[in-house]
Motif scaffolding. Structure first.
Motif, short mmCIF file in Angstrom:
data_model
loop_
_atom_site.label_atom_id
_atom_site.label_comp_id
_atom_site.label_asym_id
_atom_site.label_seq_id
_atom_site.Cartn_x
_atom_site.Cartn_y
_atom_site.Cartn_z
N LYS A 68 -47.38 60.53 -30.48
CA LYS A 68 -46.48 59.37 -30.45
C LYS A 68 -46.52 58.60 -29.14
O LYS A 68 -46.22 57.40 -29.12
CB LYS A 68 -45.05 59.83 -30.73
N THR A 69 -46.83 59.29 -28.04
CA THR A 69 -46.76 58.63 -26.73
C THR A 69 -48.02 58.80 -25.90
O THR A 69 -48.56 57.82 -25.37
CB THR A 69 -45.54 59.14 -25.94
N GLY A 70 -48.48 60.00 -25.73
CA GLY A 70 -49.61 60.26 -24.85
C GLY A 70 -50.86 59.50 -25.23
O GLY A 70 -51.53 58.90 -24.37
N ARG A 71 -51.20 59.50 -26.52
CA ARG A 71 -52.40 58.79 -26.96
C ARG A 71 -52.27 57.29 -26.73
O ARG A 71 -53.21 56.62 -26.33
CB ARG A 71 -52.67 59.08 -28.44
N ARG A 72 -51.06 56.76 -26.98
CA ARG A 72 -50.85 55.31 -26.84
C ARG A 72 -51.13 54.85 -25.41
O ARG A 72 -51.67 53.78 -25.19
CB ARG A 72 -49.42 54.97 -27.25
#
Length: 321
Positions: free
Chosen positions: A136-140
């Motif tokens: 949800k956050t790290g990849r973005r």
């Protein structure tokens, strides 16, 4: 029978190639360091990536071929707002408590510290906190590359877009409950009161920004699988306008000088009153006469030409030759 030297050469090359391949395969297994956890994803069809497994710090990972390895930190992280030596030197500017007329109070700048861990609990696989954070956050924000490299710059960008706005909103709501003077002086421990009050807003905003409870407080212990909430510590609050701060300092100094002058004047009045009252007391008058006679006697004793005459009423007369 004569052996074919060419056949022997081909066989030797095949054995050497097999050994090299085995060595390469053995070298492709990965071990995260003590302060990192690895997330392995397998390449799927049409550029899709499927979560495969977590590898604990110092654990042994699978062969890396056809896998993407994403690295996330298990160490204590910070966001320190300090004039020097912190993660940023830009304090949070906010209004203080409105005055009786409803106008906002003087602006203040707040320095604060947040210490936290990323929740790297991998229980539950793809549904675990650490994998969901990545999804949800790290990849973005690309905080890690697929080759196992952690990107500090991208991590900072992620914090600037998630944790920092949540902290700013919570602090700005909290400062409006206190006067600028109280905040500047930390009167009656208002910093601690503010820390306790802003916690709920901060955590709600942080969850909304990241998509879940992915950050834990500094007492987080990975082995216990518990995630205590992050706390913000207020380290300093000052007037945003230096002119106001200087004016307040002048007023404070003038007030202290006036108090000191008043105390000195009152002391002098008290002494004068006591002396005036004592001067009207017969016992006090007699005491002063005796003190005078004693001093005269001492002076006469030091002078060989002095004669001391003591009267019948214990009066003392001093004559010189």
């Amino acid at each position: 029978m004569t052996r074919n030297p060419r056949r022997r050469l081909v066989k030797a090359l095949a054995v050497a190639t097999s050994a090299a391949v085995l060595a390469t395969l053995a070298g492709c297994s990965t071990r995260p360091p003590a302060d990192e956890v690895y997330l392995f994803y397998m390449d799927g069809s049409v550029d899709t990536k499927e979560f495969k497994e977590c590898v604990e710090p110092n654990g042994k990972g699978p062969w890396q071929a056809n896998n993407n390895v994403y690295t996330l930190p298990t160490s204590l992280r910070t966001w320190n707002i300090r004039p020097t030596g912190g993660d940023t030197d830009q304090p949070i500017k906010s209004s203080s408590k409105p005055g009786p007329d409803g106008q906002p109070g003087p602006e203040v700048v707040v320095y604060a510290t947040a210490e936290f861990y990323l929740n790297t609990n991998c229980d539950g696989g793809v549904g675990s906190p650490v994998v969901q954070f990545w999804e949800k956050t790290g990849r973005r924000y690309k905080v890690s590359d697929g080759d196992g490299t952690f990107n500090e710059g991208a991590w900072r960008t992620m914090l600037l877009n998630t944790l920092v706005p949540a902290e700013e909103k919570a602090i700005r709501e909290a400062t409006r409950n206190y006067t600028a003077d109280a905040l500047d002086a930390n009167a009656n421990g208002v910093w601690k009161q503010m820390e306790e009050a802003l916690g709920a807003t901060f955590l709600t905003e942080l969850k909304a920004k990241t998509g879940g409870d992915y950050f834990c407080g500094p007492t987080y212990d990975r082995s216990k699988k518990e995630c205590p909430p992050i706390r913000i510590s207020i380290t300093d609050v000052n007037f945003a306008d230096q002119g106001i701060a200087e004016a307040r300092a002048r007023v404070f100094k003038a007030e202290q000088d006036a108090k000191a002058a008043l105390i000195a004047a009152q002391s002098q009045v008290d002494v004068a009153n006591k002396l005036s009252q004592a001067g009207r007391d017969a016992g006090y008058v007699r005491l002063k006469e005796l003190e005078t006679q004693l001093e005269s006697a001492k002076a006469c004793a030091a002078n060989p030409n002095c004669t001391l005459i003591v009267g019948g009423t214990a009066g003392v007369n001093v004559t010189t030759k």
